[in-house]
Design an enzyme around this catalytic site. Sequence first.
Site, PDB file in Angstrom:
ATOM      1  N   VAL A  90       0.820  -1.226   0.000  1.00  0.00           N
ATOM      2  CA  VAL A  90       0.000   0.000   0.000  1.00  0.00           C
ATOM      3  C   VAL A  90       0.848   1.268   0.000  1.00  0.00           C
ATOM      4  O   VAL A  90       0.317   2.359  -0.179  1.00  0.00           O
ATOM      5  CB  VAL A  90      -1.004   0.041   1.178  1.00  0.00           C
ATOM      6  CG1 VAL A  90      -2.116  -0.951   0.972  1.00  0.00           C
ATOM      7  CG2 VAL A  90      -0.320  -0.178   2.512  1.00  0.00           C
ATOM      8  N   SER A  91       2.157   1.146   0.193  1.00  0.00           N
ATOM      9  CA  SER A  91       3.001   2.333   0.057  1.00  0.00           C
ATOM     10  C   SER A  91       4.428   1.891  -0.245  1.00  0.00           C
ATOM     11  O   SER A  91       4.829   0.771   0.065  1.00  0.00           O
ATOM     12  CB  SER A  91       2.980   3.192   1.325  1.00  0.00           C
ATOM     13  OG  SER A  91       3.542   4.461   1.057  1.00  0.00           O
ATOM     14  N   SER A  92       5.151   2.804  -0.887  1.00  0.00           N
ATOM     15  CA  SER A  92       6.539   2.504  -1.239  1.00  0.00           C
ATOM     16  C   SER A  92       7.309   3.804  -1.337  1.00  0.00           C
ATOM     17  O   SER A  92       6.721   4.883  -1.429  1.00  0.00           O
ATOM     18  CB  SER A  92       6.597   1.773  -2.587  1.00  0.00           C
ATOM     19  OG  SER A  92       6.079   2.614  -3.597  1.00  0.00           O
TER      20      SER A  92
END
Length: 389
Positions: A90-92
């Site tokens: 969901v995030s990077s």
Amino acid sequence: MTATTAPWRELAHQLADQLAAEGVLRSPQWGTAIEEVPRHVFVPSFYTQQPGGQWTETTSDSARWLEQVYRNEPLITALAVAPNGNQVTVSSSTKPGLMVRMLEALDIEDTHRVLEIGTGTGYNAGLLTHRLGDGQVFSVDISAGLVNAARDRLAARGLTPCLVTAHGGGGLPRHAPFDRIIATCSVPAIPWTWADQVHAGGRVLVDLKRSVHAGTLVLLTRRKDRLEGRFLPRWAGFMAIRDTDTAPPHDPFTVTPAEGTKSWTTLPPLPWDALVPWFLAQAQLPSPIRFGYRGATQHGRPVWAVFTSNEGSWCAVQMDSDHDRREVRQSGQVRIWDAFETAHSRWQHLGEPGWDRLGLTVSADGLHRVWLDHPDSRHHWTLPALRSS
Ligand SMILES: C[S@@+](CC[C@H](N)C(=O)[O-])C[C@H]1O[C@@H](n2cnc3c(N)ncnc32)[C@H](O)[C@@H]1O
């Protein structure tokens, strides 16, 4: 490296040199930002997917953490559990080379006020704030946890841009107008609210991804009644915008390839093997398409590449074939593979144009018109307005 230089500084310096040698980094200001904003502060740990699918976390305790953080690689920094129990990203922290490519393309000036959609780790907000100062940088993320962590990391470096937990689709009206909007998550359609929040002549840079892999970065300029501009020549992919701070939705229904109508194709089954025609096919597809696999051979290779649409249509394309053609199965009102075949053939007829020849005009009524070479070209494609899922 000298004894007095912190190891990260040497690594950040090497990263800047590499990006400059590749021709990605051109402005001294972004070079200084890459050298002086410590990516490792924003990426205290990251996740790597193992061949079996499970994720492992690498923290600062690991000897290879620091060196990996300063590589020109994207790093997965947050996972969430999907309804089917799988962990999904969901995030990077975006690949630094891609981040710099976007910052350079935006042609940011020292006086500009910039809104970022997708704070994530806060690293890109850090690069922007290093360059522009606290009062000119605004960043939003759908996840309060990510925003709070990013705020703390930035503050620890003496950087205090305006960070807000919000759905980026709405922009940040109370701080508008902006000179630039940069989105680091993809959107299926450009929200007109962003146009309302940039000055005339201001720019919006975003990954327009109608469906999985169907689109790339487009750099739009605010004109009186429209946003207009060209796609960047090199394909890039961001994670899709989410409506809530949860894992993105999963395949909505079951697909049984044997039940679909049978036909044959000579085209490649995977969207990333024909990116431009797959994007142009979206003009005939009324809702975003999801992609996945079904079945497995004895060697563990999937049997079918499967495309599903929200309203229930699907197609399945054989992955491997002993012949020069593959089996296709389709079901539902929308013939997904037929739309791709039609778009592919028109694209071939036009001389197989790349992203550099495509542009986009977005009008206030939400119409997205893709054109070849010039906004008035007789070769154009209209992306249908999206029905909500
Ligand atoms: C690739 S990451 C951003 C990387 C970030 N710019 C950085 O420097 O680390 C994409 C981010 O978009 C955020 N995002 C997804 N949907 C969003 C939404 N509706 N509004 C704002 N942010 C969203 C995700 O939570 C995720 O943190």
